[in-house]
Design a protein around this motif. Sequence first.
Motif: not given
Length: 134
Positions: A70, A72, A79, A118-120
């Motif tokens: 993912r 980050d 990414e 994404s991680v977020q």
Amino acid sequence: MPSRIAVIAIDAVRPELVAEFWCEVLGWRVVADDGEVVSIGPADSTWPTIDIAAVPEGKVVKNRLHLDLRADGATTQQELQRLLALGARRTEVGQAPDSSWVVLADPEGNEFCLLSRSVQEVIDETPRPEDSSR
């Protein structure tokens, strides 16, 4: 007590090249190199590590095990562009055309996926304990 993953192993014809790629992708560093196996891990020395072992044969079939990543601190599109610039390439393993992930391969053809959120985004959607008490 359950087991913990200590090491993920990747076979490679050129372990240094694959190790360099994954260090850049993950922000890790080389922690050991004996000439046959290059071990990489996080800067804070937590588990797991990845061992990239020298093998004489090249990759010939689809991986049975792969990593899912993912983004980050960046969007998934940013990414994806970073991974492609590092040497990843898009690959086809039979995924549906409308898949929510992108299948990529490292410099020696080992597949991995970049997931769509994404991680977020995942953290923002995770219920917090204080939310469940209402």
